[in-house]
Enzyme design. Structure first.
Site, PDB file in Angstrom:
ATOM      1  CE1 TYR A 152      -3.140   3.045   0.792  1.00 27.57           C
ATOM      2  CE2 TYR A 152      -2.008   3.233   2.902  1.00 27.57           C
ATOM      3  CZ  TYR A 152      -2.886   3.739   1.966  1.00 27.57           C
ATOM      4  OH  TYR A 152      -3.509   4.932   2.197  1.00 27.57           O
ATOM      5  CB  ALA A 153       3.634   2.352   2.198  1.00 25.61           C
TER       6      ALA A 153
END
Length: 336
Positions: A152-153
């Site tokens: 996600y990051a």
């Protein structure tokens, strides 16, 4: 103005769209209604927005080839606020493809659409998770974001990098902002505050990571929306046409691009957040200590110098005000 909001049925997209409509702007809201969490909640948000004649809902997936380009050609927005994404730190361990589809290919489709249909300002939602394994606090926008702990990051960092390249190549005024733990009415059911509220009211125990010592820079949603609206009025200038607002400015030397934290700069311990929630609910929680999950960090803390310089204020609603507001909405919406 004519504003295109992607992710308008999402938590933040709903609040931003409602604020824009209240100010008299025309809003086109695009949402794919993914089933990552309760679709009925997303439909209810869009139904609230549909009360305004100036709201035009559009259902579709970001990554659908050509969809965004056709939409922008038809709507001709002055401003685009890109909030749609596959969210969730832990879910990226279960379904990584969803992040590649929405956050990478979906953002690419948006950048191509903006390239073909120039706008006054493109605003993009990133995340404090981009700081990853950084240990220096507070997190400053100029810190190197090279150690993401989740896909996600990583997908959000990649979106930021793509945005800068498009901004440089096609002179697109672009502001990317990194959110810090947003909460409030109409919130996301996968977030801790929502989960804790549901379990406490049901008489179920809650899992508390790191014994409650983990800290988050909680940001109340109306403060966040206010910051986005104010940032929309401050598009980054072309290189060489204006000086940075200070030594902390992230204004690019090669593009009309800037990266800004949106947070209050006042981290709160998880156990203090639970204390405030118990007070708002009038019930005590049974707390089960758990270790921090993979991909989570022990503390987030936003540097707010740049946000303060750009808009003259930072998020300031304390959890003692924001959590009761969330609880009041939760009880009304779910009849709890």
């Amino acid at each position: 103005m004519r504003v295109l909001v992607t992710g308008s049925a999402g938590f933040i997209g709903f609040h931003l769209s409602r604020s824009l409509l209240a100010e008299g702007h025309a809003v086109t809201g695009l949402d794919g209604f993914s089933d990552y969490y309760d679709v009925a909640l997303k439909r209810a948000r869009h139904a609230e927005l549909a009360r305004h004649a100036a709201f035009a809902p559009v259902e579709g997936r970001l990554e659908t080839p050509g969809l965004l380009r056709e939409l922008m050609e038809r709507v001709a927005p002055d401003i685009v606020v890109h909030l749609a994404a596959q969210a969730g730190v832990r879910y990226s361990l279960e379904n990584p493809r969803a992040y590649a589809d929405a956050n990478l290919m979906g953002s690419f489709e948006l950048f191509e659409a903006v390239r073909a249909n120039p706008v006054r300002h493109l605003l993009l939602a990133s995340t404090s998770s981009a700081y990853g394994g950084n240990t220096a606090l507070p997190f400053r926008e100029a810190d190197r974001a090279v150690s993401p702990l989740t896909l996600y990051a990583a997908s959000k960092i990649a979106m930021e990098a793509m945005a800068h390249s498009y901004s440089h190549l096609f002179a697109i005024p672009t502001t990317a902002f990194r959110f810090f733990t947003v909460y409030g009415p109409w919130g996301r059911p996968d977030m801790a505050l929502f989960l804790f509220t549901r379990k406490i009211l049901a008489g179920e125990p809650i899992e508390v990571f790191s014994g409650g010592s983990a800290e988050r820079d909680f940001t109340y949603v109306s403060d966040l929306v206010d910051a986005i609206r104010r940032l929309a009025e401050v598009p980054p200038p072309l290189p060489g046409t204006a000086a940075p607002v200070g030594p902390f400015d992230t204004l690019s030397a090669s593009a009309p691009y800037r990266l800004v934290n949106i947070g209050g700069g006042r981290p709160v311990r998880l156990d203090a957040m639970i204390d405030a929630l118990e007070a708002a609910l009038g019930r005590r929680a049974e707390r089960i200590p758990k270790p921090l999950p993979p991909g989570d960090v022990a503390r987030t803390h936003a540097s707010t110098e740049l946000l303060q310089a750009l808009i003259g204020r930072v998020p300031e609603t304390p959890i003692e005000t924001g959590i009761p507001a969330f609880v009041a909405w939760y009880r009304a919406y779910y009849g709890a």
